[in-house]
Design a protein around this motif. Structure first.
Motif, PDB file in Angstrom:
ATOM      1  N   ARG A   1      -9.249 -18.330 -66.676  1.00 13.93           N
ATOM      2  CA  ARG A   1     -10.439 -18.975 -66.145  1.00 13.93           C
ATOM      3  C   ARG A   1     -11.700 -18.499 -66.875  1.00 13.93           C
ATOM      4  N   ALA A   2     -11.750 -17.198 -67.115  1.00 15.57           N
ATOM      5  CA  ALA A   2     -12.897 -16.624 -67.820  1.00 15.57           C
ATOM      6  C   ALA A   2     -12.985 -17.175 -69.245  1.00 15.57           C
ATOM      7  N   ALA A   3     -11.835 -17.299 -69.896  1.00 19.17           N
ATOM      8  CA  ALA A   3     -11.804 -17.819 -71.265  1.00 19.17           C
ATOM      9  C   ALA A   3     -12.242 -19.280 -71.293  1.00 19.17           C
ATOM     10  N   LEU A   4     -11.733 -20.063 -70.333  1.00 22.35           N
ATOM     11  CA  LEU A   4     -12.101 -21.483 -70.249  1.00 22.35           C
ATOM     12  C   LEU A   4     -13.599 -21.632 -70.000  1.00 22.35           C
ATOM     13  N   GLU A   5     -14.108 -20.792 -69.114  1.00 17.19           N
ATOM     14  CA  GLU A   5     -15.526 -20.850 -68.778  1.00 17.19           C
ATOM     15  C   GLU A   5     -16.373 -20.573 -70.015  1.00 17.19           C
ATOM     16  N   ASN A   6     -15.943 -19.590 -70.762  1.00 20.40           N
ATOM     17  CA  ASN A   6     -16.625 -19.235 -71.998  1.00 20.40           C
ATOM     18  C   ASN A   6     -16.689 -20.440 -72.950  1.00 20.40           C
TER      19      ASN A   6
ATOM     20  N   LEU B   1     -16.342 -23.556 -72.171  1.00 22.62           N
ATOM     21  CA  LEU B   1     -17.033 -24.693 -71.564  1.00 22.62           C
ATOM     22  C   LEU B   1     -18.520 -24.719 -71.952  1.00 22.62           C
ATOM     23  N   HIS B   2     -19.074 -23.534 -72.185  1.00 22.79           N
ATOM     24  CA  HIS B   2     -20.492 -23.446 -72.538  1.00 22.79           C
ATOM     25  C   HIS B   2     -20.830 -24.162 -73.850  1.00 22.79           C
ATOM     26  N   THR B   3     -19.886 -24.208 -74.753  1.00 23.07           N
ATOM     27  CA  THR B   3     -20.155 -24.830 -76.048  1.00 23.07           C
ATOM     28  C   THR B   3     -19.524 -26.220 -76.184  1.00 23.07           C
ATOM     29  N   ALA B   4     -18.737 -26.610 -75.174  1.00 24.62           N
ATOM     30  CA  ALA B   4     -17.963 -27.861 -75.281  1.00 24.62           C
ATOM     31  C   ALA B   4     -18.852 -29.089 -75.498  1.00 24.62           C
ATOM     32  N   LEU B   5     -20.005 -29.106 -74.831  1.00 24.49           N
ATOM     33  CA  LEU B   5     -20.894 -30.265 -74.934  1.00 24.49           C
ATOM     34  C   LEU B   5     -21.472 -30.391 -76.348  1.00 24.49           C
ATOM     35  N   GLU B   6     -22.047 -29.286 -76.851  1.00 22.68           N
ATOM     36  CA  GLU B   6     -22.645 -29.357 -78.199  1.00 22.68           C
ATOM     37  C   GLU B   6     -21.588 -29.535 -79.290  1.00 22.68           C
ATOM     38  N   GLU B   7     -20.378 -29.067 -79.024  1.00 24.05           N
ATOM     39  CA  GLU B   7     -19.287 -29.253 -79.999  1.00 24.05           C
ATOM     40  C   GLU B   7     -18.644 -30.638 -79.869  1.00 24.05           C
ATOM     41  N   ARG B   8     -19.177 -31.448 -78.997  1.00 25.33           N
ATOM     42  CA  ARG B   8     -18.686 -32.822 -78.776  1.00 25.33           C
ATOM     43  C   ARG B   8     -17.200 -32.888 -78.431  1.00 25.33           C
ATOM     44  N   GLN B   9     -16.797 -32.042 -77.513  1.00 23.10           N
ATOM     45  CA  GLN B   9     -15.377 -31.989 -77.146  1.00 23.10           C
ATOM     46  C   GLN B   9     -15.031 -32.860 -75.938  1.00 23.10           C
ATOM     47  N   PHE B  10     -16.037 -33.491 -75.357  1.00 23.28           N
ATOM     48  CA  PHE B  10     -15.740 -34.354 -74.207  1.00 23.28           C
ATOM     49  C   PHE B  10     -15.523 -35.800 -74.637  1.00 23.28           C
ATOM     50  N   GLU B  11     -14.646 -36.456 -73.889  1.00 26.13           N
ATOM     51  CA  GLU B  11     -14.372 -37.877 -74.115  1.00 26.13           C
ATOM     52  C   GLU B  11     -14.288 -38.568 -72.769  1.00 26.13           C
ATOM     53  N   LEU B  12     -14.579 -39.853 -72.778  1.00 27.82           N
ATOM     54  CA  LEU B  12     -14.428 -40.622 -71.548  1.00 27.82           C
ATOM     55  C   LEU B  12     -13.218 -41.538 -71.655  1.00 27.82           C
ATOM     56  N   PHE B  13     -12.383 -41.475 -70.642  1.00 22.68           N
ATOM     57  CA  PHE B  13     -11.262 -42.398 -70.525  1.00 22.68           C
ATOM     58  C   PHE B  13     -11.615 -43.424 -69.448  1.00 22.68           C
ATOM     59  N   TYR B  14     -11.054 -44.611 -69.605  1.00 18.36           N
ATOM     60  CA  TYR B  14     -11.330 -45.689 -68.655  1.00 18.36           C
ATOM     61  C   TYR B  14     -10.028 -46.126 -68.002  1.00 18.36           C
TER      62      TYR B  14
ATOM     63  N   PHE C   1     -11.283 -28.011 -65.158  1.00 21.74           N
ATOM     64  CA  PHE C   1     -12.599 -27.610 -65.640  1.00 21.74           C
ATOM     65  C   PHE C   1     -13.778 -28.116 -64.798  1.00 21.74           C
ATOM     66  N   ILE C   2     -13.585 -29.154 -63.984  1.00 22.58           N
ATOM     67  CA  ILE C   2     -14.699 -29.617 -63.148  1.00 22.58           C
ATOM     68  C   ILE C   2     -15.136 -28.520 -62.147  1.00 22.58           C
ATOM     69  N   PRO C   3     -14.182 -27.882 -61.472  1.00 14.58           N
ATOM     70  CA  PRO C   3     -14.614 -26.796 -60.561  1.00 14.58           C
ATOM     71  C   PRO C   3     -15.371 -25.683 -61.297  1.00 14.58           C
ATOM     72  N   LEU C   4     -14.921 -25.363 -62.512  1.00 13.08           N
ATOM     73  CA  LEU C   4     -15.617 -24.365 -63.334  1.00 13.08           C
ATOM     74  C   LEU C   4     -17.021 -24.832 -63.698  1.00 13.08           C
ATOM     75  N   ALA C   5     -17.106 -26.089 -64.060  1.00 10.59           N
ATOM     76  CA  ALA C   5     -18.397 -26.661 -64.450  1.00 10.59           C
ATOM     77  C   ALA C   5     -19.353 -26.692 -63.251  1.00 10.59           C
ATOM     78  N   GLU C   6     -18.788 -26.915 -62.064  1.00 13.06           N
ATOM     79  CA  GLU C   6     -19.590 -26.873 -60.833  1.00 13.06           C
ATOM     80  C   GLU C   6     -20.126 -25.463 -60.608  1.00 13.06           C
ATOM     81  N   ASP C   7     -19.227 -24.486 -60.669  1.00 16.87           N
ATOM     82  CA  ASP C   7     -19.606 -23.097 -60.373  1.00 16.87           C
ATOM     83  C   ASP C   7     -20.676 -22.578 -61.324  1.00 16.87           C
TER      84      ASP C   7
END
Ligand code: C2E
Ligand code: MG
Ligand code: MG
Ligand code: MG
Length: 280
Positions: A24-29, A31-44, A76-82
């Protein structure tokens, strides 16, 4: 010794739990850079009416982690919330979705796109203005954006919820109550909320063919929706049998693997080209 550690110190000695915490700690770490590294995608994921016609889609966030591959939102949503990271992530989702709606709007495809909103995001004092600004920036019709709220979010601060919903509703945005039936639903609050739709939780759909209680639950939710002039959508529809029973209950919208899994935007566009999906 646990005794020496003092009252307020939690000591972990379960190796499984220890690993989970480190993970969890590693994922949280990351997650901080995921947005700027463009690692998110949207599925429909397509939503269909009783005739199997595409009428909209739900957007589901995916995190393509460079080492771990696709990480589930359940992780990761719960982590992103916290951590509060859900606020910029949620803004990115809304912005990206509205850019997509603008594109489809130009192609005369008027699909209503549903976006999940998290509690921390919704409670931001500028949430309403943010949604309005994003819609205006992309010049999309607000009627093409639907926001999915959960019961726990709504109930956590009912007055703030109603106030924000009313402004956005007047602006033209619609609302769906996600995972309906799993929270502490009460009829008195339902009446106060300007909801357009309730979404039957997939836990009631799963065993609808074998569990009488679930069938009764679904029927009750559909009747409730009809009486309150909301449309009712079922999520997690995986089989024809489930679909048939949901239709018998009067359900008007459907979403689930029977029609399509959540897919990247290119695959989604191919899917809706055919318009009619599944055997419905
Ligand atoms: P949800 O909003 O209730 O979304 C429905 C979940 O059910 C999705 O899981 C979807 O992939 C899955 N699903 C759809 N059809 C079926 C089916 O036929 N069978 C089964 N077994 N499952 C089906 P997913 O994509 O893993 O998302 C999980 C949750 O993460 C969502 O639940 C939502 O609460 C949250 N989430 C996803 N994207 C976002 C986002 O952009 N923002 C926020 N705040 N939360 C999000
Ligand atoms: Mg949802
Ligand atoms: Mg749901
Ligand atoms: Mg859910």
């Amino acid at each position: 010794h646990a005794k020496d550690a003092g009252r307020n110190v939690i000591r972990f000695f379960d190796p499984v739990m220890q690993t989970a915490i480190e993970n969890r700690a590693a994922l949280e770490n990351d997650l901080h850079t995921a947005l700027e590294e463009r690692q998110f995608e949207l599925f429909y994921q397509i939503q269909v009416d009783r005739d199997g016609r595409a009428e909209g889609a739900e957007v589901l966030l995916r995190w393509r982690h460079p080492q771990r591959g696709l990480v589930s939102p359940a992780q990761f949503i719960p982590l992103a919330e916290d951590t509060g990271l859900i606020v910029p992530i949620g803004e990115w989702v809304l912005d990206t979705v509205c850019a997509q709606i603008a594109k489809w709007q130009g192609e005369q495809r008027n699909l209503v796109i549903a976006v999940n909103v998290s509690a921390k995001q919704f409670r931001q004092s500028n949430f309403v203005e943010l949604v309005q600004q994003i819609i205006q920036r992309h010049q999309v019709s607000p009627a093409l954006l639907k926001l999915e709220l959960t019961e726990s979010l709504v109930l956590d601060n009912i007055q703030d919820t109603i106030d924000k919903m009313k402004v956005l509703k007047a602006f033209g945005v619609s609302f769906s109550m996600d995972d309906f039936g799993t929270g502490y639903s009460s009829l008195s609050y339902l009446k106060q909320l300007p909801l357009d739709q309730i979404k039957i939780d997939q836990s009631f759909v799963r065993d609808i063919a074998t569990d009488k209680t679930d069938l009764v639950m679904v029927k009750t939710i559909v009747d409730l929706g009809v009486n309150f002039e909301m449309d009712v959508i079922a999520e997690g529809v995986e089989s024809e049998v489930q679909l048939g029973l949901l239709k018998q209950c009067g359900c008007s919208r459907f979403q689930g693997y029977l029609f399509s899994k959540p897919v990247p935007v290119e695959a989604f566009e191919l899917l809706i080209k055919g318009d009619t999906v599944g055997q419905a």
